[in-house]
Write an enzyme that holds these catalytic residues in place. Structure first.
Site, PDB file in Angstrom:
ATOM      1  N   PRO A 210       0.788  -1.227   0.000  1.00  0.00           N
ATOM      2  CA  PRO A 210       0.000   0.000   0.000  1.00  0.00           C
ATOM      3  C   PRO A 210       0.822   1.280   0.000  1.00  0.00           C
ATOM      4  O   PRO A 210       1.859   1.371   0.657  1.00  0.00           O
ATOM      5  CB  PRO A 210      -0.804  -0.101   1.306  1.00  0.00           C
ATOM      6  CG  PRO A 210      -0.069  -1.081   2.142  1.00  0.00           C
ATOM      7  CD  PRO A 210       0.554  -2.053   1.193  1.00  0.00           C
ATOM      8  N   ASN A 211       0.320   2.218  -0.759  1.00  0.00           N
ATOM      9  CA  ASN A 211       0.830   3.600  -0.862  1.00  0.00           C
ATOM     10  C   ASN A 211       2.130   3.718  -1.640  1.00  0.00           C
ATOM     11  O   ASN A 211       2.602   4.830  -1.885  1.00  0.00           O
ATOM     12  CB  ASN A 211       0.988   4.238   0.531  1.00  0.00           C
ATOM     13  CG  ASN A 211      -0.348   4.405   1.226  1.00  0.00           C
ATOM     14  OD1 ASN A 211      -1.284   4.941   0.642  1.00  0.00           O
ATOM     15  ND2 ASN A 211      -0.471   3.917   2.448  1.00  0.00           N
TER      16      ASN A 211
ATOM     17  N   ARG B 135       5.312  12.501  -2.624  1.00  0.00           N
ATOM     18  CA  ARG B 135       5.328  13.096  -1.280  1.00  0.00           C
ATOM     19  C   ARG B 135       6.428  12.423  -0.462  1.00  0.00           C
ATOM     20  O   ARG B 135       6.896  11.346  -0.807  1.00  0.00           O
ATOM     21  CB  ARG B 135       3.983  12.880  -0.584  1.00  0.00           C
ATOM     22  CG  ARG B 135       2.861  13.626  -1.267  1.00  0.00           C
ATOM     23  CD  ARG B 135       1.523  13.135  -0.795  1.00  0.00           C
ATOM     24  NE  ARG B 135       1.190  13.668   0.526  1.00  0.00           N
ATOM     25  CZ  ARG B 135       0.132  13.257   1.241  1.00  0.00           C
ATOM     26  NH1 ARG B 135      -0.651  12.321   0.782  1.00  0.00           N
ATOM     27  NH2 ARG B 135      -0.118  13.788   2.415  1.00  0.00           N
TER      28      ARG B 135
ATOM     29  N   TYR C 200      11.492   8.682   1.365  1.00  0.00           N
ATOM     30  CA  TYR C 200      11.420   7.612   0.362  1.00  0.00           C
ATOM     31  C   TYR C 200      12.150   7.929  -0.946  1.00  0.00           C
ATOM     32  O   TYR C 200      12.191   7.084  -1.840  1.00  0.00           O
ATOM     33  CB  TYR C 200       9.943   7.296   0.061  1.00  0.00           C
ATOM     34  CG  TYR C 200       9.188   6.820   1.278  1.00  0.00           C
ATOM     35  CD1 TYR C 200       9.564   5.657   1.942  1.00  0.00           C
ATOM     36  CD2 TYR C 200       8.120   7.542   1.792  1.00  0.00           C
ATOM     37  CE1 TYR C 200       8.885   5.224   3.082  1.00  0.00           C
ATOM     38  CE2 TYR C 200       7.432   7.117   2.926  1.00  0.00           C
ATOM     39  CZ  TYR C 200       7.830   5.960   3.559  1.00  0.00           C
ATOM     40  OH  TYR C 200       7.167   5.534   4.685  1.00  0.00           O
TER      41      TYR C 200
ATOM     42  N   ASN D 130       8.143  -5.696  -1.034  1.00  0.00           N
ATOM     43  CA  ASN D 130       8.033  -4.518  -0.169  1.00  0.00           C
ATOM     44  C   ASN D 130       6.558  -4.411   0.184  1.00  0.00           C
ATOM     45  O   ASN D 130       5.752  -3.891  -0.602  1.00  0.00           O
ATOM     46  CB  ASN D 130       8.517  -3.245  -0.871  1.00  0.00           C
ATOM     47  CG  ASN D 130       8.461  -2.036   0.072  1.00  0.00           C
ATOM     48  OD1 ASN D 130       7.889  -2.117   1.166  1.00  0.00           O
ATOM     49  ND2 ASN D 130       9.053  -0.928  -0.347  1.00  0.00           N
TER      50      ASN D 130
ATOM     51  N   ALA E 173       3.244  -0.825   4.728  1.00  0.00           N
ATOM     52  CA  ALA E 173       2.837  -0.852   6.135  1.00  0.00           C
ATOM     53  C   ALA E 173       2.331  -2.231   6.571  1.00  0.00           C
ATOM     54  O   ALA E 173       2.364  -2.549   7.764  1.00  0.00           O
ATOM     55  CB  ALA E 173       1.770   0.202   6.384  1.00  0.00           C
TER      56      ALA E 173
ATOM     57  N   GLU F 173      13.098  -9.386   1.278  1.00  0.00           N
ATOM     58  CA  GLU F 173      12.275  -8.275   1.781  1.00  0.00           C
ATOM     59  C   GLU F 173      13.028  -6.976   1.506  1.00  0.00           C
ATOM     60  O   GLU F 173      14.234  -6.877   1.777  1.00  0.00           O
ATOM     61  CB  GLU F 173      12.072  -8.468   3.292  1.00  0.00           C
ATOM     62  CG  GLU F 173      11.295  -7.345   3.962  1.00  0.00           C
ATOM     63  CD  GLU F 173      11.149  -7.583   5.472  1.00  0.00           C
ATOM     64  OE1 GLU F 173      11.630  -8.631   5.989  1.00  0.00           O
ATOM     65  OE2 GLU F 173      10.562  -6.706   6.135  1.00  0.00           O
TER      66      GLU F 173
ATOM     67  N   HIS G  96      12.911  -2.612   1.792  1.00  0.00           N
ATOM     68  CA  HIS G  96      12.310  -1.343   2.207  1.00  0.00           C
ATOM     69  C   HIS G  96      13.188  -0.201   1.718  1.00  0.00           C
ATOM     70  O   HIS G  96      14.424  -0.274   1.823  1.00  0.00           O
ATOM     71  CB  HIS G  96      12.180  -1.253   3.732  1.00  0.00           C
ATOM     72  CG  HIS G  96      11.295  -2.319   4.279  1.00  0.00           C
ATOM     73  ND1 HIS G  96       9.926  -2.288   4.120  1.00  0.00           N
ATOM     74  CD2 HIS G  96      11.581  -3.479   4.922  1.00  0.00           C
ATOM     75  CE1 HIS G  96       9.412  -3.375   4.658  1.00  0.00           C
ATOM     76  NE2 HIS G  96      10.392  -4.120   5.150  1.00  0.00           N
TER      77      HIS G  96
ATOM     78  N   ARG H 144      13.164   4.427  12.495  1.00  0.00           N
ATOM     79  CA  ARG H 144      11.931   5.215  12.488  1.00  0.00           C
ATOM     80  C   ARG H 144      11.070   4.889  13.733  1.00  0.00           C
ATOM     81  O   ARG H 144      11.601   4.421  14.728  1.00  0.00           O
ATOM     82  CB  ARG H 144      11.201   4.962  11.172  1.00  0.00           C
ATOM     83  CG  ARG H 144      12.060   5.352   9.955  1.00  0.00           C
ATOM     84  CD  ARG H 144      11.337   5.122   8.647  1.00  0.00           C
ATOM     85  NE  ARG H 144      10.171   5.990   8.544  1.00  0.00           N
ATOM     86  CZ  ARG H 144       9.232   5.826   7.607  1.00  0.00           C
ATOM     87  NH1 ARG H 144       9.348   4.848   6.710  1.00  0.00           N
ATOM     88  NH2 ARG H 144       8.197   6.640   7.564  1.00  0.00           N
TER      89      ARG H 144
HETATM   90  O1  CA2 Z   1      10.520   1.987   3.517  1.00  0.00           O
HETATM   91  C1  CA2 Z   1       9.687   1.283   2.944  1.00  0.00           C
HETATM   92  O2  CA2 Z   1       9.846   0.839   1.814  1.00  0.00           O
HETATM   93  C2  CA2 Z   1       8.339   1.011   3.641  1.00  0.00           C
HETATM   94  O3  CA2 Z   1       7.939  -0.313   3.315  1.00  0.00           O
HETATM   95  C3  CA2 Z   1       7.363   2.035   3.072  1.00  0.00           C
HETATM   96  C4  CA2 Z   1       6.001   2.008   3.748  1.00  0.00           C
HETATM   97  C5  CA2 Z   1       6.148   2.074   5.262  1.00  0.00           C
HETATM   98  O4  CA2 Z   1       4.875   1.936   5.884  1.00  0.00           O
HETATM   99  C6  CA2 Z   1       7.084   1.008   5.796  1.00  0.00           C
HETATM  100  O5  CA2 Z   1       7.224   1.183   7.188  1.00  0.00           O
HETATM  101  C7  CA2 Z   1       8.447   1.118   5.158  1.00  0.00           C
HETATM  102  C8  CA2 Z   1       5.149   3.191   3.306  1.00  0.00           C
HETATM  103  C9  CA2 Z   1       5.077   3.414   1.838  1.00  0.00           C
HETATM  104  C10 CA2 Z   1       4.341   4.711   1.643  1.00  0.00           C
HETATM  105  O6  CA2 Z   1       4.991   5.448   0.664  1.00  0.00           O
HETATM  106  C11 CA2 Z   1       4.623   6.741   0.490  1.00  0.00           C
HETATM  107  C12 CA2 Z   1       5.297   7.419  -0.489  1.00  0.00           C
HETATM  108  C13 CA2 Z   1       4.999   8.751  -0.721  1.00  0.00           C
HETATM  109  C14 CA2 Z   1       4.009   9.382   0.025  1.00  0.00           C
HETATM  110  C15 CA2 Z   1       3.349   8.696   1.005  1.00  0.00           C
HETATM  111  C16 CA2 Z   1       3.649   7.369   1.237  1.00  0.00           C
END
Ligand code: CA2
Length: 156
Positions: free
Chosen positions: A20-21, A28, A33, A84, A87, A108, A110, A117
């Protein structure tokens, strides 16, 4: 392990599954990221995979159940997986159960370093079922995961 090869060629297939996301990447929170978008990550994976004699099936979903179904389906169709789970990494026993069923070489990935974090990101339900973990190296982590899988797959 049986090596699954793409119908059109001879290269073993790696499924790259994104949760997700991750479709929002580059739009953003670039300080966490990076600025690379998911389509750009896919392009880099396709290029790197060719050089490693692998084929890539690259997917993203915002739905936990869809991710679970893809992981189930990977058994018998893929030779390896990069995951990946976003969340869901930190919440989903269902993902762990599906990974334990699929029994594929899995890395895996990230983009960020969850251990640096918030505490709720410190636990991963994916890690016990993964052969390796690459985190904190941004988009490059996907290419590093492909290299690791290439070794695991081609030596089997
Ligand atoms: O660091 C990673 O790749 C994560 O898997 C990314 C997830 C986060 O919940 C994990 O803890 C770590 C979140 C991806 C959301 O990505 C966004 C990108 C731009 C704007 C908002 C969210």
């Amino acid at each position: 392990m049986t090596t699954k090869r793409a119908k059109t060629g001879a290269s073993p297939i790696v499924w790259v599954l994104n949760g997700p996301n991750l479709n929002l990447l580059g739009k953003r929170e670039p300080e966490i990221y990076g600025r690379t978008t998911l389509p750009e990550i896919e392009k880099a994976c396709q290029t790197r995979a060719k050089a490693l004699d692998l084929a890539v099936d690259f997917r993203q979903t915002n739905y936990e159940g869809e991710l679970v179904t893809w992981i189930q389906d990977s058994k018998g169709q893929a030779s390896g997986m990069i995951l990946n789970a976003g969340a869901y990494t930190h919440t989903s026993v269902a993902l762990l159960d599906a990974l334990n069923y699929a029994q594929l070489p899995t890395i895996e990935v990230h983009l960020s370093q969850p251990l640096n974090r918030e505490p709720f990101r410190h636990h991963s339900f994916v890690t016990p079922a993964a052969q390796g973990l690459i985190s904190g190296l941004g988009a490059h982590g996907y290419e590093l995961a492909l290299e690791a899988l290439a070794r695991l797959i081609h030596k089997s």
